[in-house]
Design an enzyme around this catalytic site. Structure first.
Site, PDB file in Angstrom:
ATOM      1  N   SER A  58       0.805  -1.293  -0.026  1.00 23.88           N
ATOM      2  CA  SER A  58      -0.159  -0.138   0.068  1.00 23.88           C
ATOM      3  C   SER A  58       0.978   1.266  -0.035  1.00 23.88           C
ATOM      4  CB  SER A  58      -0.975   0.267   1.106  1.00 23.88           C
ATOM      5  OG  SER A  58      -0.225   0.065   2.451  1.00 23.88           O
TER       6      SER A  58
ATOM      7  N   GLU B 232      -0.967   9.549 -11.079  1.00 22.76           N
ATOM      8  CA  GLU B 232      -1.955   8.982 -11.589  1.00 22.76           C
ATOM      9  C   GLU B 232      -3.050   9.261 -10.324  1.00 22.76           C
ATOM     10  OE1 GLU B 232      -1.524   4.746 -11.555  1.00 22.76           O
ATOM     11  OE2 GLU B 232       0.479   4.848 -11.715  1.00 22.76           O
TER      12      GLU B 232
ATOM     13  N   LYS C 111      -6.027   8.647  -8.050  1.00 21.56           N
ATOM     14  CA  LYS C 111      -6.201   7.558  -6.944  1.00 21.56           C
ATOM     15  C   LYS C 111      -7.608   7.402  -6.619  1.00 21.56           C
ATOM     16  CE  LYS C 111      -4.502   6.311  -2.472  1.00 21.56           C
ATOM     17  NZ  LYS C 111      -5.736   5.768  -1.912  1.00 21.56           N
TER      18      LYS C 111
ATOM     19  N   ASP D 218     -11.216   5.712  -5.916  1.00 21.85           N
ATOM     20  CA  ASP D 218     -11.662   5.271  -4.500  1.00 21.85           C
ATOM     21  C   ASP D 218     -12.352   3.878  -4.632  1.00 21.85           C
ATOM     22  OD1 ASP D 218     -11.469   5.205  -1.894  1.00 21.85           O
ATOM     23  OD2 ASP D 218     -13.182   7.135  -1.683  1.00 21.85           O
TER      24      ASP D 218
ATOM     25  N   TYR E 228      -3.147  -0.262 -13.212  1.00 24.24           N
ATOM     26  CA  TYR E 228      -2.083   0.434 -12.962  1.00 24.24           C
ATOM     27  C   TYR E 228      -0.779  -0.145 -12.658  1.00 24.24           C
ATOM     28  CZ  TYR E 228      -4.023  -0.011  -8.078  1.00 24.24           C
ATOM     29  OH  TYR E 228      -4.744  -0.594  -7.109  1.00 24.24           O
TER      30      TYR E 228
ATOM     31  N   LYS F  42      -2.907  12.789  -0.756  1.00 22.48           N
ATOM     32  CA  LYS F  42      -4.234  12.965  -0.704  1.00 22.48           C
ATOM     33  C   LYS F  42      -4.842  14.573  -0.786  1.00 22.48           C
ATOM     34  CE  LYS F  42      -5.594   8.834   1.029  1.00 22.48           C
ATOM     35  NZ  LYS F  42      -5.999   8.769   2.209  1.00 22.48           N
TER      36      LYS F  42
ATOM     37  N   CYS G 282     -17.005  38.373  33.331  1.00 20.90           N
ATOM     38  CA  CYS G 282     -16.706  38.879  31.917  1.00 20.90           C
ATOM     39  C   CYS G 282     -15.112  38.761  31.909  1.00 20.90           C
ATOM     40  CB  CYS G 282     -17.248  40.052  31.711  1.00 20.90           C
ATOM     41  SG  CYS G 282     -16.315  40.740  30.155  1.00 20.90           S
TER      42      CYS G 282
ATOM     43  N   CYS H 121     -13.868  42.607  31.255  1.00 19.09           N
ATOM     44  CA  CYS H 121     -14.115  43.735  32.003  1.00 19.09           C
ATOM     45  C   CYS H 121     -14.408  43.395  33.735  1.00 19.09           C
ATOM     46  CB  CYS H 121     -15.311  44.655  31.622  1.00 19.09           C
ATOM     47  SG  CYS H 121     -16.811  43.702  31.951  1.00 19.09           S
TER      48      CYS H 121
ATOM     49  N   CYS I 141     -22.286  39.322  28.949  1.00 17.62           N
ATOM     50  CA  CYS I 141     -21.572  40.125  29.893  1.00 17.62           C
ATOM     51  C   CYS I 141     -22.610  41.296  30.014  1.00 17.62           C
ATOM     52  CB  CYS I 141     -20.407  40.864  29.260  1.00 17.62           C
ATOM     53  SG  CYS I 141     -19.710  42.254  29.994  1.00 17.62           S
TER      54      CYS I 141
ATOM     55  N   CYS J 158     -18.474  47.471  28.543  1.00 16.78           N
ATOM     56  CA  CYS J 158     -17.305  46.210  28.243  1.00 16.78           C
ATOM     57  C   CYS J 158     -16.363  46.753  27.483  1.00 16.78           C
ATOM     58  CB  CYS J 158     -17.870  44.930  28.481  1.00 16.78           C
ATOM     59  SG  CYS J 158     -16.395  43.750  28.171  1.00 16.78           S
TER      60      CYS J 158
HETATM   61  S1  IVH Z   1      -0.443   2.128  -6.875  1.00 14.45           S
HETATM   62  C1  IVH Z   1       2.141  -0.055  -3.963  1.00 14.45           C
HETATM   63  N1  IVH Z   1      -2.196   3.415  -8.168  1.00 14.45           N
HETATM   64  O1  IVH Z   1      -4.775   3.047  -3.479  1.00 14.45           O
HETATM   65  C2  IVH Z   1       0.915   0.230  -4.006  1.00 14.45           C
HETATM   66  N2  IVH Z   1      -2.935   2.409  -6.219  1.00 14.45           N
HETATM   67  O2  IVH Z   1      -3.213   3.673  -0.753  1.00 14.45           O
HETATM   68  C3  IVH Z   1       0.423  -0.071  -5.392  1.00 14.45           C
HETATM   69  N3  IVH Z   1      -5.365   2.955  -5.678  1.00 14.45           N
HETATM   70  O3  IVH Z   1      -4.064  -0.420  -2.570  1.00 14.45           O
HETATM   71  C4  IVH Z   1      -0.782   0.860  -5.534  1.00 14.45           C
HETATM   72  N4  IVH Z   1      -5.694   4.305  -7.543  1.00 14.45           N
HETATM   73  O4  IVH Z   1      -6.124   0.165  -3.733  1.00 14.45           O
HETATM   74  C5  IVH Z   1      -2.129   2.681  -7.204  1.00 14.45           C
HETATM   75  N5  IVH Z   1      -3.671   4.623  -9.678  1.00 14.45           N
HETATM   76  C6  IVH Z   1      -3.312   3.908  -8.636  1.00 14.45           C
HETATM   77  C7  IVH Z   1      -4.489   3.926  -7.704  1.00 14.45           C
HETATM   78  C8  IVH Z   1      -4.205   3.002  -6.396  1.00 14.45           C
HETATM   79  C9  IVH Z   1      -6.498   3.902  -6.324  1.00 14.45           C
HETATM   80  C10 IVH Z   1      -5.305   2.113  -4.362  1.00 14.45           C
HETATM   81  C11 IVH Z   1      -4.996   0.877  -4.239  1.00 14.45           C
HETATM   82  C12 IVH Z   1      -4.169   0.809  -3.328  1.00 14.45           C
HETATM   83  C13 IVH Z   1      -4.284   1.988  -2.565  1.00 14.45           C
HETATM   84  C14 IVH Z   1      -2.969   2.477  -2.036  1.00 14.45           C
END
Ligand code: IVH
Length: 691
Positions: A83, A114, A116, A118, A252, A338, A432, A435, A450, A455
């Site tokens: 992670s 890239e 990220k 969710d 990815y 983030k 107060c 004052c 007050c 005051c």
């Molecule tokens: S790279 C070494 N690329 O974010 C980890 N992760 O906080 C390789 N995620 O577990 C992950 N978009 O579930 C990577 N473009 C992206 C991503 C991504 C979402 C998630 C993924 C990972 C978590 C890491």
């Protein structure tokens, strides 16, 4: 923080984080926001960086989220699924780069950034081009076999796409010199052996919305967030249920001996193999470009079809990436930057009490600085005693703080499990804090006041309110000067400022002859105000800018306003019982009456145009379209407004006139369609001039 304090704090943080992790991963019912949990994890991580001897093997930082669920076959990942470390600011990103640059000194650092998404990470294993196994991350080493579910995701190819000879040539040409060309060619031609592609499965906003609608009609609970939605869906044992969930997928990571040398190339290759990837991902030459990407994504995230909570930044060079290695569960060469969270955690160090313009005592929490929605928050208003009681807040508590958009920061929850026992209960002062006069809390009210109208804090707040932009708009009279004016006894109430002379001001700190004259001139130039500003400037409880404008329109003159009755007030749109009482209380207060009279001797109040029904164009609605030749559209609007008309941007049946200039568009058509009276410029001018 001492070593012993750190140890205690770390222990509590770990326990608390574990509890929330259980809620999140096992119960799928996290009771605080993910941003708040992230903040706790971040504190733990940072503290462990400082006190590295206190890292324990069972710390949440040493363990990868989740655990393989019973009911699914276990899959051991050939390469662990790691992670990412989170960073939340440019400073933290710089610190990250500094760390890796030291380890990889001498190398050139560029990046592949890239989105990220969710969702949930998946591993797809292809053998000789065929999808043979798909799994979740699980604990990073062992995940769950969810092949059946994955096979229902349309974005995931069941067989890798065979790139054409021309595509292979083009790829090699584009990356000439930076790839192992022979290897790339064989790899893309044969697709033989094992190829693993990792990526994120996620649900689009639209998809989650309609799924939740469906669940609701079936009486099932809705899915709380995109991650739960993806995780919950992929783990459905019945593939037809997964299919109905319509998950998406972006790749990815490519794990194969493919002859590429950068992350960017691997992404291109993933796309060639028929696995979708996020089109917004981008190569970045340096951290400034990464920061720009971060900002751009943050600004457009609302418009994206899916949720994302930040960007992922990878050192682009694969060789360097490998060399930088792994700490704990995270590769050094990548991080998640983030988006600024709207919630975070902090510690309440103190509760101060401020006194406002109306004399209300407001407790304010002084916090350890916490970065929220892009700003550093150090204070949060607690409003009143009841609010502190409701939160069960003590001084020293760890709290969840929220700052959404432009809204002022607030404490939304206390985390009592993180208490050390040294926290102190807060009591509203009996006097107060400014004052020293007695305070009162009236029956049925939440605020403490007050009792002394003289005051200092109130005088200061009233003066600052009075000179504010939307009131008398006197520039150059800030807090420091106002404070001195009151302390030196030059000013007791706002009307006093009009008798100040340059000589008076010379005695104040920081004033010279010229600056004294300048401020006096500025004050003298503002003796005339409109009635709405005058009413707003009085500082009556509950009466803000909007209400002041309503009152001004309704009464037309100061005298009519001062002599108003409750019935009159209640007849005004937007004035309710509480507000009417506050206004009357102010107007009937002997001291306030004196102040208002003294003020009226100094200033001239001009009435705002009474929006009455007896103006020539009262009750008509006007729309302007196209370009007028003899005046601007704004001027034209002003002309009709001055005659009592309302102006609107769109044509409807209620529209009285549409004024059509050059190159008028659809509004003219609409007017014709609805049979609304159309005027050209000459007709319009004639009409307003006659009036
Ligand atoms: S790279 C070494 N690329 O974010 C980890 N992760 O906080 C390789 N995620 O577990 C992950 N978009 O579930 C990577 N473009 C992206 C991503 C991504 C979402 C998630 C993924 C990972 C978590 C890491």
């Amino acid at each position: 923080m001492t070593h012993a304090e750190a140890k205690e704090r770390l222990g509590k943080l770990r326990q608390e984080i574990d509890r929330y992790r259980y809620e999140q991963h096992v119960l799928d019912a996290l009771s605080i926001s993910e941003a708040a949990l992230d903040a706790l994890k971040h504190e733990l991580f940072q503290l462990e960086q400082t006190f590295s001897d206190l890292i324990t093997p069972d710390s949440p930082t040493q363990r990868v989220a989740g655990k393989a669920l019973e009911g699914f076959r276990k899959v051991t990942h050939t390469v662990p699924m790691l992670s990412l470390e989170d960073v939340f600011s440019r400073e933290e990103a710089d610190a990250w780069l500094l760390r890796v640059a030291k380890l990889g000194s001498g190398s050139v650092f560029d990046f592949f950034a890239e989105i990220k998404m969710d969702g949930l990470a998946l591993s797809l294993v292809y053998r000789d081009g065929q999808l043979v196994e798909g799994s979740t991350r699980g604990d990073g080493r062992v995940g769950e076999d969810v092949t059946m579910s994955i096979r229902t995701i349309e974005a995931v190819p069941l067989a890798l796409r065979q790139p054409s000879a021309r595509e292979i040539d083009a790829f090699c040409k584009r990356h000439y010199g930076s790839i192992n060309e022979r290897r790339v060619r064989t790899f893309l031609r044969d697709l033989s052996g094992e190829i693993e592609i990792r990526g994120e499965t996620f649900m689009t906003k639209e998809q989650l919305r309609s799924l939740n609608q469906l669940l609701e009609t079936r009486g099932q609970p809705p899915l709380a967030n995109p991650r739960n939605a993806a995780a919950g869906s992929i783990r459905q044992l019945d593939p037809s249920v997964v299919a109905e969930r319509r998950l998406s997928f972006f790749g990815y990571t490519l794990i194969a001996d493919a002859g590429t040398t950068t992350h960017e190339q691997a992404h291109e290759m993933i796309a060639l193999l028929g696995v979708p990837q996020n089109p917004l991902n981008r190569f970045c030459r340096d951290l400034n470009e990464v920061e720009r990407f971060h900002r751009e994504v943050m600004e457009c995230r609302e418009d994206l079809a899916y949720w994302c909570d930040g960007i992922v930044v990878n050192v682009n060079n694969d060789e360097l990436f490998r060399r930088l290695g792994v700490v704990g569960k995270t590769p050094r060469a990548a991080m998640a930057w983030k988006f600024p969270a709207e919630q975070g955690t902090s510690i309440v160090r103190e509760i101060q009490v401020s006194v406002g313009r109306t004399g209300a005592l407001t407790p304010v929490a002084v916090l350890d600085p916490v970065s929220l929605a892009g700003t550093t928050v150090t204070h949060a208003s607690l409003h009143n005693e009841d609010e502190i009681e409701r939160l069960d807040l003590r001084i020293g508590d760890t709290v969840i703080v929220e700052k959404a958009g432009d809204v002022i920061p607030k404490i939304i929850q206390v985390l009592p499990k993180l208490r050390t026992g040294k926290e102190k209960t807060f009591h509203m002062p009996k006097e107060c804090p400014i004052c020293g006069s007695a305070v009162t809390r009236r029956e049925g009210e939440v605020a403490t006041f007050c009792t002394n109208r003289e005051c200092f804090a109130q005088e200061l707040a009233r003066l600052l309110h009075f000179v504010g932009r939307r009131m008398f708009d006197i520039r150059g009279l800030g807090d420091k000067i106002a404070e001195q004016m009151i302390q030196r006894g030059l000013v007791h109430e706002p009307s006093d400022i009009f008798s100040l002379t340059p000589g008076d001001l010379l005695t104040l700190e920081g004033f010279a002859e010229l600056s004294s004259k300048k401020l006096v001139t500025e004050i003298q130039a503002h003796r005339e105000v409109t009635l709405d500003r005058f009413i707003h400037a009085l500082g009556i409880r509950h009466v803000g800018e909007e209400t002041a404008a309503d009152l001004a329109r309704a009464f037309g003159t100061v005298q009519d306003f001062i002599e108003t009755s409750k019935d009159d007030l209640l007849r005004i749109d937007g004035v309710g019982e509480v507000m009417a009482d506050a206004i009357l209380e102010f107007l009937h207060d002997r001291r306030e009456q004196g102040r208002v009279q003294r003020l009226l001797q100094q200033v001239k109040v001009v009435s705002v145009i009474k929006r009455s029904t007896d103006l020539p164009l009262s009750g008509t609605i006007w729309v302007f379209t196209g370009t007028l030749s003899s005046l601007s559209r704004e001027e034209a609007k002003e002309r009709v407004r001055a005659l009592g008309a309302d102006v609107s941007e769109s044509v409807s049946k209620k529209t009285s006139y549409v004024v059509v200039g050059e190159e008028a568009g659809s509004k003219a058509d609409k007017a014709r369609e609805l049979g609304v009276k159309i005027l050209d410029e000459d007709e319009f001018l004639k009409m307003v001039e006659e009036e």
